[in-house]
Design a protein around this motif. Structure first.
Motif, PDB file in Angstrom:
ATOM      1  N   ILE A   7       0.848  -1.190   0.000  1.00 20.06           N
ATOM      2  CA  ILE A   7       0.000   0.000   0.000  1.00 20.06           C
ATOM      3  C   ILE A   7       0.887   1.244   0.000  1.00 20.06           C
ATOM      4  O   ILE A   7       1.895   1.306   0.696  1.00 20.06           O
ATOM      5  N   VAL A   8       0.551   2.203  -0.831  1.00 15.54           N
ATOM      6  CA  VAL A   8       1.287   3.462  -0.907  1.00 15.54           C
ATOM      7  C   VAL A   8       0.798   4.329   0.257  1.00 15.54           C
ATOM      8  O   VAL A   8      -0.396   4.613   0.375  1.00 15.54           O
ATOM      9  N   LEU A   9       1.729   4.734   1.113  1.00 17.33           N
ATOM     10  CA  LEU A   9       1.372   5.419   2.358  1.00 17.33           C
ATOM     11  C   LEU A   9       1.459   6.942   2.245  1.00 17.33           C
ATOM     12  O   LEU A   9       2.200   7.474   1.396  1.00 17.33           O
ATOM     13  N   LEU A  10       0.726   7.606   3.116  1.00 17.17           N
ATOM     14  CA  LEU A  10       0.710   9.062   3.203  1.00 17.17           C
ATOM     15  C   LEU A  10       2.136   9.595   3.175  1.00 17.17           C
ATOM     16  O   LEU A  10       3.010   9.086   3.875  1.00 17.17           O
ATOM     17  N   GLY A  11       2.368  10.590   2.344  1.00 19.14           N
ATOM     18  CA  GLY A  11       3.685  11.175   2.178  1.00 19.14           C
ATOM     19  C   GLY A  11       4.375  10.733   0.902  1.00 19.14           C
ATOM     20  O   GLY A  11       5.263  11.423   0.408  1.00 19.14           O
ATOM     21  N   ASP A  12       3.952   9.602   0.339  1.00 22.28           N
ATOM     22  CA  ASP A  12       4.528   9.134  -0.918  1.00 22.28           C
ATOM     23  C   ASP A  12       4.042  10.066  -2.040  1.00 22.28           C
ATOM     24  O   ASP A  12       2.846  10.302  -2.182  1.00 22.28           O
ATOM     25  N   PRO A  13       4.953  10.619  -2.837  1.00 22.53           N
ATOM     26  CA  PRO A  13       4.558  11.580  -3.870  1.00 22.53           C
ATOM     27  C   PRO A  13       3.576  11.037  -4.899  1.00 22.53           C
ATOM     28  O   PRO A  13       2.831  11.803  -5.514  1.00 22.53           O
ATOM     29  N   ARG A  14       3.524   9.732  -5.083  1.00 25.44           N
ATOM     30  CA  ARG A  14       2.574   9.165  -6.056  1.00 25.44           C
ATOM     31  C   ARG A  14       1.128   9.445  -5.677  1.00 25.44           C
ATOM     32  O   ARG A  14       0.264   9.542  -6.554  1.00 25.44           O
ATOM     33  N   LEU A  15       0.851   9.578  -4.380  1.00 25.54           N
ATOM     34  CA  LEU A  15      -0.526   9.844  -3.953  1.00 25.54           C
ATOM     35  C   LEU A  15      -1.023  11.215  -4.381  1.00 25.54           C
ATOM     36  O   LEU A  15      -2.223  11.475  -4.351  1.00 25.54           O
ATOM     37  N   CYS A  96      -8.930   6.069   5.214  1.00 28.06           N
ATOM     38  CA  CYS A  96      -8.192   5.796   3.984  1.00 28.06           C
ATOM     39  C   CYS A  96      -7.175   4.686   4.234  1.00 28.06           C
ATOM     40  O   CYS A  96      -6.492   4.685   5.266  1.00 28.06           O
ATOM     41  N   MET A  97      -7.050   3.780   3.294  1.00 29.44           N
ATOM     42  CA  MET A  97      -6.102   2.680   3.429  1.00 29.44           C
ATOM     43  C   MET A  97      -4.651   3.161   3.400  1.00 29.44           C
ATOM     44  O   MET A  97      -3.774   2.457   3.886  1.00 29.44           O
ATOM     45  N   SER A  98      -4.406   4.337   2.853  1.00 23.65           N
ATOM     46  CA  SER A  98      -3.044   4.866   2.789  1.00 23.65           C
ATOM     47  C   SER A  98      -2.606   5.519   4.098  1.00 23.65           C
ATOM     48  O   SER A  98      -1.438   5.871   4.248  1.00 23.65           O
ATOM     49  N   PHE A  99      -3.533   5.708   5.029  1.00 26.91           N
ATOM     50  CA  PHE A  99      -3.217   6.140   6.397  1.00 26.91           C
ATOM     51  C   PHE A  99      -4.317   5.575   7.307  1.00 26.91           C
ATOM     52  O   PHE A  99      -5.187   6.284   7.783  1.00 26.91           O
ATOM     53  N   PRO A 100      -4.260   4.269   7.541  1.00 27.46           N
ATOM     54  CA  PRO A 100      -5.384   3.540   8.138  1.00 27.46           C
ATOM     55  C   PRO A 100      -5.729   3.895   9.583  1.00 27.46           C
ATOM     56  O   PRO A 100      -6.831   3.575  10.021  1.00 27.46           O
ATOM     57  N   ASN A 101      -4.846   4.547  10.299  1.00 27.05           N
ATOM     58  CA  ASN A 101      -5.160   4.887  11.693  1.00 27.05           C
ATOM     59  C   ASN A 101      -5.646   6.315  11.872  1.00 27.05           C
ATOM     60  O   ASN A 101      -5.884   6.750  12.987  1.00 27.05           O
ATOM     61  N   LEU A 102      -5.793   7.051  10.771  1.00 28.01           N
ATOM     62  CA  LEU A 102      -6.214   8.448  10.834  1.00 28.01           C
ATOM     63  C   LEU A 102      -7.613   8.594  10.254  1.00 28.01           C
ATOM     64  O   LEU A 102      -7.914   8.059   9.183  1.00 28.01           O
ATOM     65  N   LEU A 103      -8.467   9.327  10.962  1.00 33.28           N
ATOM     66  CA  LEU A 103      -9.797   9.690  10.469  1.00 33.28           C
ATOM     67  C   LEU A 103      -9.808  11.187  10.203  1.00 33.28           C
ATOM     68  O   LEU A 103      -9.197  11.964  10.949  1.00 33.28           O
ATOM     69  N   VAL A 104     -10.517  11.590   9.148  1.00 31.15           N
ATOM     70  CA  VAL A 104     -10.559  12.994   8.736  1.00 31.15           C
ATOM     71  C   VAL A 104     -12.011  13.404   8.530  1.00 31.15           C
ATOM     72  O   VAL A 104     -12.749  12.743   7.791  1.00 31.15           O
ATOM     73  N   ARG A 105     -12.416  14.489   9.184  1.00 27.50           N
ATOM     74  CA  ARG A 105     -13.785  14.997   9.035  1.00 27.50           C
ATOM     75  C   ARG A 105     -13.858  15.792   7.730  1.00 27.50           C
ATOM     76  O   ARG A 105     -13.111  16.758   7.537  1.00 27.50           O
TER      77      ARG A 105
END
Length: 165
Positions: A7-15, A96-105
């Motif tokens: 899984i491409v994670l938060l911070g990876d420029p491809r996202l 989001c699967m790219s940052f699975p422990n974070l929730l965003v309103r």
């Protein structure tokens, strides 16, 4: 076969990149991409207990491809385009699967219509509302390099998801 480790994670420029359209000539590749998306989603579900959809850039495939798995039914959307977005909106905690422990309103349109090609290259149209509308907006955002973190309602619209047991 790809796994949760891919899984491409938060911070990876491809996202943050806009994805290229899937071409009709690439249809023979779609089944392999979908198998990888399905496998990664299954790993996420087993590990984090969420996941109804995933976009191809989340596994490093920079193509306009969304894979949904709703009520046991898989759905492949090639080159999806959101049209007819309702003026009515609603707020929710997005994950989001790219940052699975974070929730965003975030705020999303209550109803949308998506036009896309299926895995047989047939044009399709689907009008959805509420939770599925939000899901499609989230996944289509990924294809344009937009994350839900960029759609946060305000600077206080973030929280950690409790770690699954």
């Amino acid at each position: 076969m790809k796994t949760i480790a891919d899984i491409v994670l938060l911070g990876d420029p491809r996202l943050y990149e806009q994805c290229a359209p899937v071409l009709e000539a690439e249809l023979p590749l779609v089944a392999g991409w979908v198998a990888d998306l399905h496998a990664v989603m299954a790993d996420i579900r087993a590990t984090y207990h969420f996941g109804r959809g995933i976009a191809a850039p989340q596994i490093g495939v920079m193509k306009r491809l969304v894979y949904l798995h709703l009520d046991g039914q898989p759905l492949v959307l090639l080159n999806p385009e959101l049209v007819d977005l309702s003026p009515a909106t609603f707020e929710l905690w997005d994950d989001c699967m790219s940052f699975p422990n974070l929730l965003v309103r975030v705020q999303r349109h209550q109803q949308v219509t998506v036009r896309y090609r299926d895995e047989h290259w047939q044009l399709q149209s689907w009008t959805v509302q509420d939770g599925i509308s939000e899901l499609l907006q989230h996944e289509c955002d990924h294809l344009d390099g937009i994350l839900c973190t960029m759609r946060a309602i305000d600077p206080h619209s973030f929280r950690w998801r409790p770690t699954p047991a």
